[in-house]
Write an enzyme that holds these catalytic residues in place. Structure first.
Site, mmCIF file in Angstrom:
data_model
loop_
_atom_site.group_PDB
_atom_site.id
_atom_site.type_symbol
_atom_site.label_atom_id
_atom_site.label_comp_id
_atom_site.label_asym_id
_atom_site.label_seq_id
_atom_site.Cartn_x
_atom_site.Cartn_y
_atom_site.Cartn_z
ATOM 1 N N ASP A 187 -10.805 -12.237 7.307
ATOM 2 C CA ASP A 187 -10.170 -13.048 8.348
ATOM 3 C C ASP A 187 -8.642 -12.935 8.347
ATOM 4 O O ASP A 187 -7.994 -13.362 9.302
ATOM 5 C CB ASP A 187 -10.573 -14.524 8.195
ATOM 6 C CG ASP A 187 -12.010 -14.764 8.643
ATOM 7 O OD1 ASP A 187 -12.632 -13.835 9.204
ATOM 8 O OD2 ASP A 187 -12.524 -15.887 8.435
ATOM 9 N N ARG A 209 -9.920 -21.699 19.030
ATOM 10 C CA ARG A 209 -11.221 -21.879 18.356
ATOM 11 C C ARG A 209 -11.036 -22.274 16.901
ATOM 12 O O ARG A 209 -11.902 -22.923 16.323
ATOM 13 C CB ARG A 209 -12.020 -20.572 18.385
ATOM 14 C CG ARG A 209 -12.456 -20.163 19.758
ATOM 15 C CD ARG A 209 -13.323 -18.951 19.662
ATOM 16 N NE ARG A 209 -14.548 -19.316 18.935
ATOM 17 C CZ ARG A 209 -15.696 -18.709 19.050
ATOM 18 N NH1 ARG A 209 -15.785 -17.701 19.876
ATOM 19 N NH2 ARG A 209 -16.733 -19.078 18.373
ATOM 20 N N CYS A 222 -17.295 -14.152 17.789
ATOM 21 C CA CYS A 222 -16.245 -13.181 18.071
ATOM 22 C C CYS A 222 -16.835 -11.790 18.307
ATOM 23 O O CYS A 222 -17.981 -11.532 17.954
ATOM 24 C CB CYS A 222 -15.303 -13.103 16.884
ATOM 25 S SG CYS A 222 -14.347 -14.592 16.644
ATOM 26 N N ARG A 235 -22.910 -8.464 14.008
ATOM 27 C CA ARG A 235 -23.243 -9.768 13.431
ATOM 28 C C ARG A 235 -24.679 -10.206 13.685
ATOM 29 O O ARG A 235 -24.939 -11.237 14.310
ATOM 30 C CB ARG A 235 -22.263 -10.834 13.914
ATOM 31 C CG ARG A 235 -20.837 -10.508 13.581
ATOM 32 C CD ARG A 235 -19.889 -11.612 13.910
ATOM 33 N NE ARG A 235 -19.667 -12.507 12.787
ATOM 34 C CZ ARG A 235 -18.757 -13.463 12.783
ATOM 35 N NH1 ARG A 235 -18.019 -13.665 13.839
ATOM 36 N NH2 ARG A 235 -18.611 -14.240 11.730
ATOM 37 N N ASN A 251 -14.243 -23.140 8.529
ATOM 38 C CA ASN A 251 -15.483 -22.558 8.004
ATOM 39 C C ASN A 251 -16.186 -23.479 7.017
ATOM 40 O O ASN A 251 -17.365 -23.277 6.720
ATOM 41 C CB ASN A 251 -15.199 -21.195 7.357
ATOM 42 C CG ASN A 251 -14.882 -20.132 8.400
ATOM 43 O OD1 ASN A 251 -14.960 -20.398 9.602
ATOM 44 N ND2 ASN A 251 -14.517 -18.946 7.958
#
Ligand code: UD1
Length: 416
Positions: free
Chosen positions: A305, A397, A116, A121, A23
């Site tokens: 997460d 990923r 995802c 989102r 990230n």
């Protein structure tokens, strides 16, 4: 061919080096677009999302080369402003290219970003903020065009501290005319990393990692080098893996100062934590204790997460735990898979009620997204017998090689 096969029950022992942060590096790669020259980014994780970002940068005209974990991006020439549907819609972080492209050439034509399946989102917060900077946005069903002459500074309050929107505003503001103030900004360490990179390139930013970030626009940025910090979520996943499986491991380069929100509940569950400059260690010698209540929050609260991974550990703790998800509305997709492994979990709205059992049993389960997939690996470390996790590509990923890392720590785990 796209699965992980594992036999649970081995204690984890030894040391593992934690990869660079996904990230952090994705917005930094986007930021490279703002520099008419070459950037060298070290400790870059070799993961699918980074390769997707590389493809997008190449489509726009950048030259991208690798040497082990160092990626070099030459953005001397940006030749296109359109980003193809497929690459963009497969990765949420492609939205970072919006702010960067507006800063560099003042124009973007892109598909709505994907990612995802953990929630809706939307990108409304990104778009509203950019409109305040003078950007004209024309929305179509699957695409939008954004255009601006010269970005103008603003004093803007974000209604929610969105990580991506904060990053996008920073990317747009570094070359804008005047001083931009972002109030109610997200404080995640990955935002601080982005600002460190931009400051090394000559940007004028104050307050990174705080609620108010002030960015004075500069004329141009210069070539730079940057080393990506360790990934707090990967380190957290392995730490939770040790909680579930038991044992004694050391996570080299784990950024302990950014992991406090996990280290506290990990200790509460029965882990003995050691921290030194080199990283974080954990010893787990007895059955885990439940945590009566834990909720996900924006930084520096417990990270969303790691919600699924810790749920997999709570599934075998002694007692009842409650987990509340406050960031994403669809982040309990893993519950059905854990139930196939015998877990006793029920959900009600955004809360999961977990009654710990002695031991999970191996099963064939399916990853549906990145962190939920990693949580199934955590479950498999502890489960009795064989666990097969389908859709390994979701896990790739964000994890360079989760099987290699856990095998080095003593787990019986392989890809097939
Ligand atoms: C980033 C992280 C992700 C992490 C999340 C929260 C990256 C690549 N991803 O995602 O791993 O889980 O932060 O820590 O860094 N929202 C809106 N409108 C918007 C933007 C966001 O409603 O325009 C909502 C989202 O749907 C979500 C919440 O705000 O419910 C948080 O999103 P945000 O902080 O933006 O997360 P991301 O940047 O997508």
């Amino acid at each position: 061919m796209d699965s992980i096969h594992m036999y649970g029950g081995n204690f984890l022992r030894g040391e593992v080096k934690i990869q660079g942060s996904k990230n952090a590096v994705l917005p930094i790669m986007a930021a490279a677009l703002l520099i008419k020259g070459t950037c060298v980014i070290k400790n870059c994780p070799r993961i699918a999302d980074v390769y997707l970002m590389q493809n997008l940068l190449q489509e726009l005209g950048c030259l991208v080369t690798w040497s082990e974990n160092t990626v070099t991006i030459d953005a001397s020439n940006v030749i296109d402003s359109a980003m193809s549907g497929e690459s963009v819609s497969s990765m949420r972080s492609s939205v970072m290219l919006l702010g960067a492209m507006l800063g560099r050439i003042g124009e973007v034509f892109m598909a709505y970003p994907g990612g995802c399946v953990i929630g809706k989102r939307p990108i409304d917060l990104h778009l509203s903020a950019l409109k305040e900077m003078g950007v004209e946005i024309m929305e179509q069903e699957h695409f939008f065009t954004a255009k601006v002459g010269r970005l103008k500074a603003m004093d803007y309050t974000l209604p929610f501290p969105s990580v991506g929107a904060t990053e996008n505003i920073i990317l747009a503001a570094v070359l804008a005319e005047g001083t931009t103030t972002i109030r109610g900004a997200a404080k995640e360490p990955e935002i601080t990393a982005l600002c460190e990179f931009l400051r090394a390139a000559g940007a004028d930013i104050e307050g990174a990692g705080e609620q108010t970030v002030v960015i004075k626009g500069v004329k141009e940025l210069r070539e730079t080098r940057y080393t990506v910090p360790g990934d707090r979520i990967v380190a957290g996943t392995y730490l939770i893996g040790a909680l579930a499986a038991g044992g004694s491991i050391f996570l080299e380069k784990a950024p302990s100062e950014h992991m406090k929100a996990l280290l506290k509940p990990a200790a509460q569950m029965g882990g003995t934590i050691t921290i030194n400059k080199g990283g974080v260690g954990i010893d787990v010698i007895r059955r885990l204790e439940a945590i009566p209540y834990l909720k996900t929050e924006v930084y520096d609260g417990f990270p969303t997460d790691l919600q699924s991974p810790i749920m997999a550990a709570m599934a075998v703790a002694h007692g009842d735990s409650v987990l509340e998800e406050t960031i994403f509305e669809n982040r309990f997709r893993i519950v059905d898979e854990l139930r196939k492994m015998g877990a006793d979990i029920r959900t009600e709205k955004n809360k999961a009620y977990i009654s710990g059992i002695e031991r999970l049993k191996g099963a064939v389960v399916e990853a549906e997204e990145l962190r939920g997939g990693a949580a199934l690996v955590v479950a498999g470390l502890e489960a009795e017998g064989e666990t097969v996790i389908k859709n390994r590509h979701f896990i790739e990923r964000g994890y360079e090689d989760i099987c290699r890392d856990l095998r080095n720590l003593g787990a019986d785990i392989n890809i097939r």
